[in-house]
Design a protein around this motif. Structure first.
Motif, PDB file in Angstrom:
ATOM      1  N   ALA A 323       0.914  -1.230  -0.023  1.00 15.47           N
ATOM      2  CA  ALA A 323      -0.080  -0.181  -0.123  1.00 15.47           C
ATOM      3  C   ALA A 323       0.926   1.239   0.239  1.00 15.47           C
ATOM      4  N   ARG A 324       1.909   1.348   0.898  1.00 12.24           N
ATOM      5  CA  ARG A 324       2.914   2.595   0.890  1.00 12.24           C
ATOM      6  C   ARG A 324       3.557   2.603  -0.456  1.00 12.24           C
ATOM      7  N   THR A 325       4.357   1.491  -0.779  1.00 11.06           N
ATOM      8  CA  THR A 325       4.949   1.727  -2.104  1.00 11.06           C
ATOM      9  C   THR A 325       4.202   1.953  -3.231  1.00 11.06           C
ATOM     10  N   THR A 326       2.943   1.363  -3.515  1.00 14.10           N
ATOM     11  CA  THR A 326       2.230   1.911  -4.648  1.00 14.10           C
ATOM     12  C   THR A 326       2.002   3.341  -4.580  1.00 14.10           C
ATOM     13  N   PHE A 327       1.505   3.702  -3.452  1.00 16.94           N
ATOM     14  CA  PHE A 327       1.353   5.225  -3.406  1.00 16.94           C
ATOM     15  C   PHE A 327       2.555   6.008  -3.852  1.00 16.94           C
ATOM     16  N   GLU A 328       3.669   5.732  -3.216  1.00 19.18           N
ATOM     17  CA  GLU A 328       4.871   6.530  -3.814  1.00 19.18           C
ATOM     18  C   GLU A 328       5.000   6.235  -5.289  1.00 19.18           C
ATOM     19  N   VAL A 329       4.830   5.111  -5.833  1.00 19.19           N
ATOM     20  CA  VAL A 329       4.864   4.990  -7.235  1.00 19.19           C
ATOM     21  C   VAL A 329       3.994   5.791  -8.133  1.00 19.19           C
ATOM     22  N   VAL A 330       2.669   5.981  -7.471  1.00 16.49           N
ATOM     23  CA  VAL A 330       1.773   6.712  -8.311  1.00 16.49           C
ATOM     24  C   VAL A 330       2.150   8.025  -7.989  1.00 16.49           C
ATOM     25  N   ARG A 331       2.534   8.582  -6.921  1.00 19.71           N
ATOM     26  CA  ARG A 331       3.046   9.918  -6.655  1.00 19.71           C
ATOM     27  C   ARG A 331       4.459  10.276  -7.562  1.00 19.71           C
ATOM     28  N   ALA A 332       5.246   9.572  -7.780  1.00 19.03           N
ATOM     29  CA  ALA A 332       6.412   9.751  -8.851  1.00 19.03           C
ATOM     30  C   ALA A 332       5.760   9.966 -10.133  1.00 19.03           C
ATOM     31  N   ALA A 333       4.818   8.815 -10.680  1.00 26.97           N
ATOM     32  CA  ALA A 333       3.972   9.243 -11.820  1.00 26.97           C
ATOM     33  C   ALA A 333       3.431  10.411 -12.050  1.00 26.97           C
ATOM     34  N   TYR A 334       2.568  10.825 -11.091  1.00 21.84           N
ATOM     35  CA  TYR A 334       1.987  12.335 -11.283  1.00 21.84           C
ATOM     36  C   TYR A 334       3.000  13.308 -11.452  1.00 21.84           C
ATOM     37  N   GLN A 335       4.140  13.185 -10.671  1.00 19.86           N
ATOM     38  CA  GLN A 335       5.129  14.361 -10.986  1.00 19.86           C
ATOM     39  C   GLN A 335       5.765  14.211 -12.292  1.00 19.86           C
ATOM     40  N   LEU A 336       5.939  13.028 -12.640  1.00 17.72           N
ATOM     41  CA  LEU A 336       6.254  12.972 -14.201  1.00 17.72           C
ATOM     42  C   LEU A 336       5.438  13.359 -15.175  1.00 17.72           C
ATOM     43  N   GLY A 337       4.168  13.469 -14.873  1.00 12.08           N
ATOM     44  CA  GLY A 337       2.968  13.943 -15.692  1.00 12.08           C
ATOM     45  C   GLY A 337       3.284  15.604 -16.036  1.00 12.08           C
ATOM     46  N   GLY A 338       3.971  16.360 -15.369  1.00 13.76           N
ATOM     47  CA  GLY A 338       3.995  17.613 -15.229  1.00 13.76           C
ATOM     48  C   GLY A 338       2.663  18.340 -15.058  1.00 13.76           C
ATOM     49  N   ILE A 339       2.555  19.477 -15.682  1.00 16.65           N
ATOM     50  CA  ILE A 339       1.613  20.424 -15.582  1.00 16.65           C
ATOM     51  C   ILE A 339       0.268  19.568 -16.233  1.00 16.65           C
ATOM     52  N   GLY A 340       0.438  18.984 -17.007  1.00 18.36           N
ATOM     53  CA  GLY A 340      -0.859  18.255 -17.559  1.00 18.36           C
ATOM     54  C   GLY A 340      -1.517  17.282 -16.808  1.00 18.36           C
ATOM     55  N   ALA A 341      -1.106  17.086 -15.836  1.00 17.80           N
ATOM     56  CA  ALA A 341      -1.454  15.908 -14.522  1.00 17.80           C
ATOM     57  C   ALA A 341      -2.493  16.426 -13.822  1.00 17.80           C
ATOM     58  N   ILE A 342      -2.624  18.144 -13.862  1.00 15.50           N
ATOM     59  CA  ILE A 342      -3.445  18.813 -12.909  1.00 15.50           C
ATOM     60  C   ILE A 342      -4.719  18.882 -13.400  1.00 15.50           C
ATOM     61  N   ALA A 343      -5.024  18.465 -14.821  1.00 19.98           N
ATOM     62  CA  ALA A 343      -6.215  18.754 -15.504  1.00 19.98           C
ATOM     63  C   ALA A 343      -7.248  17.720 -14.993  1.00 19.98           C
ATOM     64  N   ASP A 344      -8.683  17.951 -14.965  1.00 21.17           N
ATOM     65  CA  ASP A 344      -9.342  16.808 -14.578  1.00 21.17           C
ATOM     66  C   ASP A 344      -9.622  15.739 -15.755  1.00 21.17           C
ATOM     67  N   GLY A 345      -9.137  16.100 -16.793  1.00 20.14           N
ATOM     68  CA  GLY A 345      -9.138  15.099 -18.076  1.00 20.14           C
ATOM     69  C   GLY A 345      -8.092  14.107 -17.854  1.00 20.14           C
ATOM     70  N   SER A 346      -7.055  14.298 -17.064  1.00 21.64           N
ATOM     71  CA  SER A 346      -5.928  13.487 -16.988  1.00 21.64           C
ATOM     72  C   SER A 346      -6.088  12.634 -15.950  1.00 21.64           C
ATOM     73  N   PRO A 347      -5.877  11.348 -16.342  1.00 21.39           N
ATOM     74  CA  PRO A 347      -6.166  10.058 -15.373  1.00 21.39           C
ATOM     75  C   PRO A 347      -5.140  10.086 -14.223  1.00 21.39           C
ATOM     76  N   LEU A 348      -4.212  10.794 -14.231  1.00 21.37           N
ATOM     77  CA  LEU A 348      -3.217  10.819 -13.300  1.00 21.37           C
ATOM     78  C   LEU A 348      -3.726  11.410 -11.985  1.00 21.37           C
ATOM     79  N   GLN A 349      -4.451  12.635 -12.157  1.00 24.04           N
ATOM     80  CA  GLN A 349      -5.122  13.069 -10.780  1.00 24.04           C
ATOM     81  C   GLN A 349      -5.927  12.026 -10.193  1.00 24.04           C
ATOM     82  N   ARG A 350      -6.764  11.136 -11.255  1.00 22.48           N
ATOM     83  CA  ARG A 350      -7.507   9.998 -10.469  1.00 22.48           C
ATOM     84  C   ARG A 350      -6.638   8.903  -9.909  1.00 22.48           C
ATOM     85  N   TYR A 351      -5.955   8.504 -10.590  1.00 21.50           N
ATOM     86  CA  TYR A 351      -4.808   7.520  -9.814  1.00 21.50           C
ATOM     87  C   TYR A 351      -4.107   8.051  -8.515  1.00 21.50           C
ATOM     88  N   LEU A 352      -3.712   9.375  -8.684  1.00 23.08           N
ATOM     89  CA  LEU A 352      -3.191   9.811  -7.258  1.00 23.08           C
ATOM     90  C   LEU A 352      -4.143  10.080  -6.139  1.00 23.08           C
TER      91      LEU A 352
END
Length: 386
Positions: A323-352
């Motif tokens: 549980a802890r590690t997968t959250f860390e992985v998703v957080r890293a992926a979100y940061q890699l997504g850059g500014i586009g990750a903050i958009a409602d249309g990006s799946p990264l914000q839902r994953y986070l």
């Protein structure tokens, strides 16, 4: 004539089950936005879960269930969670049929009289006092976090009355018409799980429809010798694994796309490649530990031996660490997504959002490392850990 595992009939059955599961994944993919909007998985989708065998997975074979090994069921939940975390979380409670094996056999026969595809959901806490009446309990109170309650065929709530059973509460099993669902699941992540409150007002529950969660099963099959509470942690932790896989796959796929500023593509940057590789190694490593431990404990109970306290503790450790590690992985992926990750249309914000919920569960919080460390060093862990 008895068919073998490799017979045409068995092969056809596996093929049909696989097709039903694939259809379920497509349904979830097409309706996951609806789950978020409605804040639950609708009953018609729960019906698709049943067709795919999710709710018979933990039901004893003697009652027509599949009694899948833990690893088999965990793989199913993981695959659903890659598509949608909320759907995976609701599907994970297909394992809760193992609790129901602590009911008397006669009660279980009634429960599965129309077939093994019975969806069970419940809110155990806060445990509420119940009045002892003739042959049962009068139940009243309010319980929280009843994931999947809107699609359940039966519901359970935690009660206490007089002398308890080794400190563990009873669970009273009720029909949906005996329970009021308070629509209050307003959260940031896992929005589609429908983990609303349950309210019961004076319902009488016969004693034979109560059981101790994790109590002695009335069914003697290998699955019901597997440690119950650690398994409950596993089925939730594996949801994070699916979400992390989806998030990492997304940023890998995005690596070849140009950004907004005209800078080099992500895949052309060493920092991006390093971060992706590190996350991949983290995810595969923690996944291997999780499933390796699962298979080791399953081999023990399938051979007819009880799981040791050390094995049960490793299951809890593997789950909390997942549980802890997968959250860390998703957080890293979100940061890699850059500014586009903050958009409602990006799946990264839902994953986070979804991944952040998993290590918040009581079974998966930081304290589990304390319990596991105590067992590893031969000292008494905190009460309730084992």
């Amino acid at each position: 004539m008895t068919q073998t595992l490799d017979s045409p009939t068995a092969a056809e059955g596996r093929s049909q089950a696989g097709a039903a599961f694939d259809r379920l994944l497509e349904t979830v993919r097409g309706r996951r936005a609806e789950f978020e909007e409605k804040r639950h998985v609708p009953r018609d989708v729960i019906a698709e879960f049943k067709k795919a065998g999710i709710y018979r997975a933990g039901v004893p074979k003697r009652f027509g269930g599949d009694a899948l090994s833990p690893a088999e069921f965990l793989h199913l939940v993981e695959r659903i969670s890659v598509v949608d975390g909320s759907a995976g979380w609701v599907a994970s409670f297909g394992s809760s049929a193992i609790y129901l094996t602590a009911l008397p056999l006669e009660t279980q026969a009634l429960l599965y009289a129309d077939g093994p595809d019975v969806a069970f959901a419940g809110g155990l806490f806060p445990v509420q006092p119940a009045q002892r009446v003739e042959n049962g309990y009068r139940v009243s109170g309010r319980w929280r976090f009843a994931s999947g309650c809107k699609g359940a065929d039966v519901l359970g709530v935690g009660i206490k009355s007089g002398a308890d059973h080794s400190g563990r509460p009873l669970t009273a099993v009720l029909r949906p018409d005996q329970v009021e669902i308070i629509d209050n699941w307003d959260v940031i992540g896992m929005r589609g799980t429908g983990s609303h409150d349950l309210v019961v007002d004076g319902a009488v529950v016969p004693e034979e429809w109560t059981f101790v969660r994790g109590g002695e099963p009335a069914v003697d099959e290998p699955l019901y010798r597997y440690p119950t509470v650690p398994y409950a942690a596993q089925v939730l932790a594996v949801v994070g694994l699916g979400v992390a896989r989806a998030a990492l796959d997304h940023v890998i796929a995005q690596g070849g796309r140009s950004g907004y500023t005209g800078a080099p593509k992500p895949a052309e940057r060493a920092t991006y490649r390093i971060a992706v590789a590190q996350a991949e190694a983290q995810l595969r490593s923690v996944r291997a530990f999780f499933y390796e431990t699962t298979e080791e404990v399953w081999a023990t109970v399938e051979a007819g031996d009880p799981a040791t306290p050390e094995q049960a503790s490793l299951l809890r450790l593997a789950s909390a660490h997942l549980a802890r590690t997968t959250f860390e992985v998703v957080r890293a992926a979100y940061q890699l997504g850059g500014i586009g990750a903050i958009a409602d249309g990006s799946p990264l914000q839902r994953y986070l959002r979804d991944a952040s919920v998993v290590p918040q569960h009581a079974f998966l919080q930081e304290g589990m490392y304390d319990g596991a460390g105590a067992v590893l060093m031969g000292v008494q862990p905190f009460p309730g850990y084992l």
